[in-house]
Design a protein around this motif. Structure first.
Motif, short mmCIF file in Angstrom:
data_model
loop_
_atom_site.label_atom_id
_atom_site.label_comp_id
_atom_site.label_asym_id
_atom_site.label_seq_id
_atom_site.Cartn_x
_atom_site.Cartn_y
_atom_site.Cartn_z
N ARG A 68 0.83 -1.21 0.00
CA ARG A 68 0.00 0.00 0.00
C ARG A 68 0.86 1.25 0.00
O ARG A 68 0.56 2.22 -0.70
N THR B 43 12.00 8.89 -9.21
CA THR B 43 11.32 10.16 -9.41
C THR B 43 12.33 11.30 -9.52
O THR B 43 12.21 12.17 -10.38
N THR C 215 11.85 4.34 -5.10
CA THR C 215 10.78 5.10 -5.77
C THR C 215 11.15 6.57 -5.80
O THR C 215 10.99 7.23 -6.84
N ALA D 91 2.55 1.79 -3.39
CA ALA D 91 1.55 2.24 -4.36
C ALA D 91 1.22 3.72 -4.13
O ALA D 91 1.09 4.49 -5.09
N ARG D 92 1.10 4.12 -2.88
CA ARG D 92 0.77 5.52 -2.56
C ARG D 92 1.90 6.45 -3.00
O ARG D 92 1.65 7.51 -3.61
N THR E 288 4.26 5.81 -5.30
CA THR E 288 4.34 5.75 -6.75
C THR E 288 3.26 6.60 -7.39
O THR E 288 3.53 7.37 -8.32
N GLU E 289 2.05 6.49 -6.89
CA GLU E 289 0.93 7.26 -7.44
C GLU E 289 1.15 8.77 -7.26
O GLU E 289 0.86 9.56 -8.15
N ALA E 290 1.68 9.16 -6.11
CA ALA E 290 1.90 10.58 -5.83
C ALA E 290 2.87 11.21 -6.81
O ALA E 290 2.75 12.39 -7.14
N ALA F 229 3.56 9.93 -9.94
CA ALA F 229 3.28 9.53 -11.32
C ALA F 229 2.66 10.67 -12.13
O ALA F 229 2.57 10.59 -13.34
N SER F 230 2.25 11.72 -11.44
CA SER F 230 1.60 12.84 -12.14
C SER F 230 2.63 13.62 -12.96
O SER F 230 3.83 13.53 -12.71
N PHE G 292 2.23 15.69 -1.79
CA PHE G 292 2.41 14.46 -1.02
C PHE G 292 2.55 14.77 0.47
O PHE G 292 1.89 14.16 1.31
N LYS H 113 -0.72 16.02 2.03
CA LYS H 113 -1.63 14.91 2.31
C LYS H 113 -1.21 14.19 3.59
O LYS H 113 -2.06 13.83 4.42
#
Length: 194
Positions: A65, A138, A134, A68-69, A71-73, A75-76, A87, A90
């Motif tokens: 989890r 980035t 990660t 994924a969080r 990576t998603e943050a 990926a934009s 990030f 949040k």
């Protein structure tokens, strides 16, 4: 003959993870786990093994989890600094609202068990390494886009960001004051200044 009770293993694992995260390994009893998962002891053992095995699986679930969080943050298409600011915001929102005050489950494990439990220590090390990787990926993309100085040390920055995020969550456990946390986040963001 009684029909075995059916259950969703993912839901049971998530509930066990939440319990371990809230109470810690030592303070979580088998009775607590049975109540949280809705499973009897024999069913719990059959599905997940003993308490320690369930704890390790809970750490694995949390790690997935978390990765994924992160990576998603990032990926934009936002610039790295903007994505990191969002990030961190949040994170701060979660801490101030309450759910984030438990800290990081991996960090909690490091404080409670990692010194004496090799399997738990391995999970902590792997999780932190994956988060660092990660961040490194980035940062590498950001450097190629010209968002970082040419001399920026991507490896050092990735380690710093990993440690900083862990530190922010730790401070938030003891002092969930938004102004304090935003001050820390501001200093973290400065590491990306050119």
């Amino acid at each position: 003959m009684a029909r075995p009770r059916e259950f969703d293993p993912d839901t049971a694992l998530k509930r066990a993870m939440e319990l371990f995260w809230a109470k810690g390994y030592e303070a979580t009893s088998l009775d607590d786990l049975c109540a949280a998962t809705g499973l009897g002891r024999s069913s719990l053992y059959a599905a997940f093994g003993d308490k320690h095995a369930l704890y390790l699986r809970s750490l694995d679930h949390y790690e997935e989890r978390s990765i994924a969080r992160v990576t998603e943050a990032f990926a934009s298409p936002l610039p790295m600094r903007d994505a990191l600011a969002a990030f961190l915001e949040k994170f701060i929102d979660d801490i101030v609202a309450g759910p984030g005050r438990r800290g990081c489950f991996i960090g909690n494990c490091a404080a409670e068990l990692a010194r004496e439990d090799r399997a738990a220590a391995g999970r902590v090390k792997r999780s932190l390494a994956r988060i660092e990787a990660t961040f490194r990926d980035t940062l590498g993309r950001a450097k190629k886009r010209g968002e970082l100085a040419d001399a920026a040390d991507i490896d050092a920055l990735a380690r710093f960001l990993t440690a900083s995020v862990q530190g922010l969550r730790l401070v938030g456990k003891a002092n969930p004051d938004r102004a304090t946390l935003k001050d820390i986040a501001g200093v973290i963001l400065r590491c990306l200044d050119r």
